[in-house]
Scaffold this motif. Sequence first.
Motif, PDB file in Angstrom:
ATOM      1  N   TYR A   3      39.440  41.073  31.963  1.00  0.00           N
ATOM      2  CA  TYR A   3      40.048  39.787  31.638  1.00  0.00           C
ATOM      3  C   TYR A   3      41.014  39.955  30.457  1.00  0.00           C
ATOM      4  O   TYR A   3      42.118  39.416  30.449  1.00  0.00           O
ATOM      5  N   PHE A 237      28.076  41.384  42.379  1.00  0.00           N
ATOM      6  CA  PHE A 237      29.037  40.386  41.908  1.00  0.00           C
ATOM      7  C   PHE A 237      28.983  40.248  40.391  1.00  0.00           C
ATOM      8  O   PHE A 237      30.014  40.143  39.727  1.00  0.00           O
ATOM      9  N   GLU A 238      27.771  40.237  39.846  1.00  0.00           N
ATOM     10  CA  GLU A 238      27.626  40.085  38.404  1.00  0.00           C
ATOM     11  C   GLU A 238      28.262  41.247  37.654  1.00  0.00           C
ATOM     12  O   GLU A 238      28.861  41.071  36.592  1.00  0.00           O
ATOM     13  N   ASN A 240      30.768  43.217  38.837  1.00  0.00           N
ATOM     14  CA  ASN A 240      32.151  43.508  39.194  1.00  0.00           C
ATOM     15  C   ASN A 240      33.139  42.356  39.048  1.00  0.00           C
ATOM     16  O   ASN A 240      34.348  42.610  38.954  1.00  0.00           O
ATOM     17  N   VAL A 241      32.663  41.103  39.020  1.00  0.00           N
ATOM     18  CA  VAL A 241      33.628  39.995  38.963  1.00  0.00           C
ATOM     19  C   VAL A 241      33.336  39.007  37.842  1.00  0.00           C
ATOM     20  O   VAL A 241      34.024  37.987  37.722  1.00  0.00           O
ATOM     21  N   TYR A 243      33.252  38.215  33.816  1.00  0.00           N
ATOM     22  CA  TYR A 243      33.809  38.737  32.566  1.00  0.00           C
ATOM     23  C   TYR A 243      33.763  37.660  31.488  1.00  0.00           C
ATOM     24  O   TYR A 243      33.809  36.460  31.794  1.00  0.00           O
ATOM     25  N   TYR A 257      33.691  33.628  36.225  1.00  0.00           N
ATOM     26  CA  TYR A 257      34.402  34.276  37.324  1.00  0.00           C
ATOM     27  C   TYR A 257      35.863  33.871  37.136  1.00  0.00           C
ATOM     28  O   TYR A 257      36.222  32.716  37.357  1.00  0.00           O
ATOM     29  N   LEU A 261      41.077  36.451  39.541  1.00  0.00           N
ATOM     30  CA  LEU A 261      40.403  37.233  40.581  1.00  0.00           C
ATOM     31  C   LEU A 261      40.277  36.426  41.869  1.00  0.00           C
ATOM     32  O   LEU A 261      40.448  36.960  42.969  1.00  0.00           O
ATOM     33  N   GLN A 262      39.967  35.143  41.726  1.00  0.00           N
ATOM     34  CA  GLN A 262      39.895  34.278  42.906  1.00  0.00           C
ATOM     35  C   GLN A 262      41.257  34.193  43.580  1.00  0.00           C
ATOM     36  O   GLN A 262      41.357  34.230  44.813  1.00  0.00           O
ATOM     37  N   GLY A 265      41.936  37.131  45.599  1.00  0.00           N
ATOM     38  CA  GLY A 265      41.193  37.053  46.854  1.00  0.00           C
ATOM     39  C   GLY A 265      41.880  36.163  47.864  1.00  0.00           C
ATOM     40  O   GLY A 265      41.952  36.496  49.055  1.00  0.00           O
ATOM     41  N   ASP A 308      38.957  29.128  35.833  1.00  0.00           N
ATOM     42  CA  ASP A 308      37.755  29.965  35.754  1.00  0.00           C
ATOM     43  C   ASP A 308      36.530  29.112  36.066  1.00  0.00           C
ATOM     44  O   ASP A 308      36.479  27.925  35.742  1.00  0.00           O
ATOM     45  N   TYR A 314      28.872  30.030  39.633  1.00  0.00           N
ATOM     46  CA  TYR A 314      29.448  30.872  40.686  1.00  0.00           C
ATOM     47  C   TYR A 314      28.378  31.716  41.367  1.00  0.00           C
ATOM     48  O   TYR A 314      28.285  31.746  42.606  1.00  0.00           O
TER      49      TYR A 314
END
Length: 442
Positions: A3, A237-238, A240-241, A243, A257, A261-262, A265, A308, A314
């Motif tokens: 981030y 997920f915790e 890798n995504v 921050y 999250y 990043l979203q 995606g 975020d 999330y």
Amino acid sequence: MLYQLYETQRALMEPFAEYAHATSKMLSNPLWPVSQTTAVQRASAGFDLLYRLGKDYEKPAFNINTITAGDHDIAVHERVELTKPFCELRRFKRFSDDPATLTAMKGQPAVLIVAPLSGHYATLLRETVRTMLEGHKVYITDWTNARLVPQSSGEFHLDDYVNYVQDFIRHIQEIYGACHVVSVCQPTVPVLAAVSLMASRGEQTPLSMTMMGGPIDARRSPTAVNNLATTHDIQWFENNVIYPVPANFPGAGRKVYPGFLQHMGFVSMNPDRHAMSHYDYFKDLLKGDEESAEHHRQFYDEYNAVLDMDAAYYLETLKTVFQDFALVKGTWQVRSPEGVAELVRPQDIQYTALLTVEGELDDISGSGQTQAAHDLCTGLKGSGNRHFEVKGAGHYGIFSGKRWRNMVYPVLKDFILAHSELPAKARTVKSTVSKQSNLQTV
């Protein structure tokens, strides 16, 4: 760290984006003799595109100042009616100096639109709001970017989302005696939970609930979104995504999250389509097609503006909705503000009519995922409930664009109108739960 690196890169890019914008404006200035030459026009369009690709996209405004109903222009005043740490309840109050129009508006039903908390801002539903204002009193949930919420406000959980929705429903019912609820995409699940819990307690529930393109049962016709959630465990997920928010925001240190990043995606689902859209924008600038170019700007001003999400919310949504399927399995328990765990029982809903809407070509919430709500709400009997599949519509087409205006909204409007009377058996139902003390009027 990721981030912080993203924020550093964004800060470094900002002056270059502004330079590209200024250069594009200078090259396209009609007072400059060579501005109409092909080479300069291409350079101007190129710099404009660079600016669009590199600029920072902030939260858009609704900008709904007037609407037209019948032959009359109606002024609209947007205001924050209730506020909570992670959400504002916005009302779009209408004004008219025509007595007949004013009388008609006073008799129209009140609708709570529950916007998604899945990366984009509530303004993504701007057209939904604008259209519904023609015949309804409209409220919407405007979710707050988690990076702007100080850590002192605590975490935001999926249970909090459900409790917020219940508070908003109670607030509108207290004003008008009744209301309708429309949920789009992600909130279909917590809205169904909220109404179910209210029904289980014997509270008055909304006259109708409309669920559009949501993952009620994500096992049906799984999409790429569903597959991503089921091919990795929560720990992945915790790690890798999730921050911490960088130090330059009010929510510094909060685990989230990140919106960027979203957004990545979203784009990765249809990269060719987005690339072609930007190329078409470049060509529109060369042709001088300002109408098409402006349409592109408006779409991406909205699409590229992301927020975020609190990490707790999330991760819990991933596990509850897309991995455990707790709603459809009947195992979901929601903790109330008082700390009491309550089982979500959609079968307890008796006096709330149900409309489900799906897009035939929806690649986010697959076919049958929203319709599954009918299988869960077994306490709703009769012909008043309905499922509507929108032919030729993708995910966004069910709440914006021509298909929304010409196909979906007429069905929704008629459905709400048909269920705007409180059923006789429900008239004795009284609210047994007072509004929570943390509900603050603005």
